[in-house]
Scaffold this active site. Sequence first.
Site, mmCIF file in Angstrom:
data_model
loop_
_atom_site.group_PDB
_atom_site.id
_atom_site.type_symbol
_atom_site.label_atom_id
_atom_site.label_comp_id
_atom_site.label_asym_id
_atom_site.label_seq_id
_atom_site.Cartn_x
_atom_site.Cartn_y
_atom_site.Cartn_z
ATOM 1 N N ASP A 219 39.439 42.909 58.174
ATOM 2 C CA ASP A 219 39.648 45.034 57.483
ATOM 3 C C ASP A 219 40.559 45.299 57.155
ATOM 4 O O ASP A 219 41.052 46.339 58.474
ATOM 5 C CB ASP A 219 38.554 44.962 57.666
ATOM 6 C CG ASP A 219 37.793 46.023 56.519
ATOM 7 O OD1 ASP A 219 38.732 47.466 55.624
ATOM 8 O OD2 ASP A 219 36.484 46.224 55.866
ATOM 9 N N GLU A 245 39.941 41.097 54.150
ATOM 10 C CA GLU A 245 39.877 42.356 53.353
ATOM 11 C C GLU A 245 40.581 43.463 53.101
ATOM 12 O O GLU A 245 40.631 43.903 53.219
ATOM 13 C CB GLU A 245 38.762 42.198 53.711
ATOM 14 C CG GLU A 245 37.627 43.440 53.017
ATOM 15 C CD GLU A 245 36.995 43.872 53.527
ATOM 16 O OE1 GLU A 245 35.764 42.718 54.270
ATOM 17 O OE2 GLU A 245 35.666 44.816 53.922
ATOM 18 N N GLU A 273 35.025 47.653 48.072
ATOM 19 C CA GLU A 273 34.428 48.530 48.048
ATOM 20 C C GLU A 273 34.754 49.850 48.428
ATOM 21 O O GLU A 273 33.286 50.821 47.664
ATOM 22 C CB GLU A 273 34.045 48.464 50.185
ATOM 23 C CG GLU A 273 35.039 48.979 50.977
ATOM 24 C CD GLU A 273 34.997 49.132 52.277
ATOM 25 O OE1 GLU A 273 35.505 47.966 52.912
ATOM 26 O OE2 GLU A 273 35.271 50.031 52.600
ATOM 27 N N ASP A 295 29.239 48.278 47.323
ATOM 28 C CA ASP A 295 28.742 49.059 47.395
ATOM 29 C C ASP A 295 27.854 49.839 46.120
ATOM 30 O O ASP A 295 28.309 50.342 45.836
ATOM 31 C CB ASP A 295 29.308 50.227 48.326
ATOM 32 C CG ASP A 295 28.056 51.028 49.575
ATOM 33 O OD1 ASP A 295 28.395 50.891 51.118
ATOM 34 O OD2 ASP A 295 27.519 51.277 49.581
ATOM 35 N N HIS A 322 29.471 45.631 50.596
ATOM 36 C CA HIS A 322 29.965 45.989 51.292
ATOM 37 C C HIS A 322 28.411 47.000 51.896
ATOM 38 O O HIS A 322 27.739 47.412 51.313
ATOM 39 C CB HIS A 322 30.787 47.383 51.138
ATOM 40 C CG HIS A 322 31.273 47.936 52.352
ATOM 41 N ND1 HIS A 322 30.305 49.499 51.613
ATOM 42 C CD2 HIS A 322 31.750 48.305 53.772
ATOM 43 C CE1 HIS A 322 31.200 50.489 52.891
ATOM 44 N NE2 HIS A 322 31.775 49.471 53.928
ATOM 45 N N GLU A 342 26.806 41.699 54.838
ATOM 46 C CA GLU A 342 27.998 42.211 55.599
ATOM 47 C C GLU A 342 26.231 42.680 56.951
ATOM 48 O O GLU A 342 25.774 43.130 56.075
ATOM 49 C CB GLU A 342 28.334 42.865 54.791
ATOM 50 C CG GLU A 342 29.116 44.177 56.243
ATOM 51 C CD GLU A 342 30.474 44.558 56.134
ATOM 52 O OE1 GLU A 342 30.185 44.942 54.654
ATOM 53 O OE2 GLU A 342 31.536 44.935 56.652
HETATM 54 C C1 LIG Z 1 35.968 48.645 59.562
HETATM 55 C C2 LIG Z 1 36.165 49.075 58.089
HETATM 56 O O1 LIG Z 1 38.248 49.872 58.588
HETATM 57 C C3 LIG Z 1 35.124 49.823 57.925
HETATM 58 O O2 LIG Z 1 34.933 51.314 58.402
HETATM 59 C C4 LIG Z 1 33.989 49.499 57.211
HETATM 60 C C5 LIG Z 1 34.315 48.496 56.075
HETATM 61 O O3 LIG Z 1 35.716 48.882 55.335
HETATM 62 C C6 LIG Z 1 33.436 47.362 55.766
HETATM 63 O O4 LIG Z 1 32.317 47.464 56.345
HETATM 64 O O5 LIG Z 1 33.797 46.745 55.125
HETATM 65 MG MG LIG Z 2 35.892 46.861 54.371
#
Ligand SMILES: C[C@H](O)[C@H](O)CC(=O)C(=O)O
Ligand SMILES: [Mg+2]
Length: 396
Positions: A219, A245, A273, A295, A322, A342
């Site tokens: 990510d 991602e 997202e 999301d 997301h 997820e």
């Molecule tokens: C981990 C990522 O930086 C963020 O906090 C969460 C995310 O983007 C995701 O779950 O996809």
């Molecule tokens: Mg992400």
Amino acid sequence: MATASATTPTIAQVRAYTVRGKGADYHDQSGYHWIDDHIATPMSIYPEYRRSRQSFGINVLGTLVVEIEADDGTVGFAVTTAGEIGAWIVEKHLARFLEGRPVTDLERIWDQMYRSTLYYGRRGVVLNAISGVDLALYDLLGRLREEPVYALLGGPVRDELQFYATGARPDVAKELGFIGGKMPLHHGPAEGEEGLRKNLDALADMRSRVGEGFWLMWDCWMSLDVDYATRLAGRAAEYGLRWIEEALIPDDYWGYAQLKRQVPAGMLVTTGEHEATRWGFRQLLETGIDIIQPDVGWCGGITELLKISAMADAHGTMVVPHGSSVYSYHFVVTRTNSPFAEFLMMHETAEEIVPMFAPLLLGEPVPENGRLRVPDTPGFGVELNPEVERTRPFTH
Ligand SMILES: C[C@H](O)[C@H](O)CC(=O)C(=O)O
Ligand SMILES: [Mg+2]
């Protein structure tokens, strides 16, 4: 003028509350947490904002809780990230399009919320607020009909959901039964060749822990440019990176199209997202990326996600939303082009399973052995935890 039959309840009141700490603003953690441990971001070009995302304000918004009460006293609710600014938008602007209307007026209400806010909205916090209202309306409708939201969406296409986990410990996620592990990328282009090497070393280390075949993803949280992302993806292929991602900022549709052409064969390019509405996702789908990740609490709610998802289906593109816990699960279980979901590991070291929005919701289901049968409780099947303090900063 009401459009539904005389027996359809109408909306009596819309209320917006805020909550500080954790909850729907899952970046709002205190103490050590993997989610705030030197993660690459668009702000990483400034050394003083590299170590912590809270240092540049990733947690300024906080949680928004939207409650909608029908004229028979039934209350539906939903939570998203939008805090006080979202509460103001709901109370002072959006509520007028709901109160007095039949609870079944989902399309008209969404359209009026969207059109009336276009002059200052379109994306970001306004769409978060619209999403919160839309999700609360679905929750209310489900409670009134005594049906889970997934039944309102046409019913499940599979018996249970399968999950990948997002967190710092894909090796632990593997032991917990998840199908893959998505790790945060720690170093951006401003940290040069040394940062690139550290990123690859972390991936190589995780590959050696999880073995061949287990999905590993990165990510990148909007932190890269096309050149860096292409070089990173090219070298990550050796360690079997499944997808890269959110490599670029959300507005760089052209960059995503270029990156998709340049990554090694078999590696997936994913993002979405921080995208919103059918129009935003239309642009994204035209880039040819492999998975879109709306999301549901930010993209416009379920009403809009259904449109985004139908469009993605026609493009042959998967929709893997997301995070968003129950708000995603009720959607994913109804769509053939959403084959898995997820799960965001909100435990501070990502070594244990805790509900994503903890401690805000009661009855929030979590995967067991990487799988979950979505409960058939009415609405989204969760309640607000009365022990979590909430504030109603505005009224109308
Ligand atoms: C981990 C990522 O930086 C963020 O906090 C969460 C995310 O983007 C995701 O779950 O996809
Ligand atoms: Mg992400």
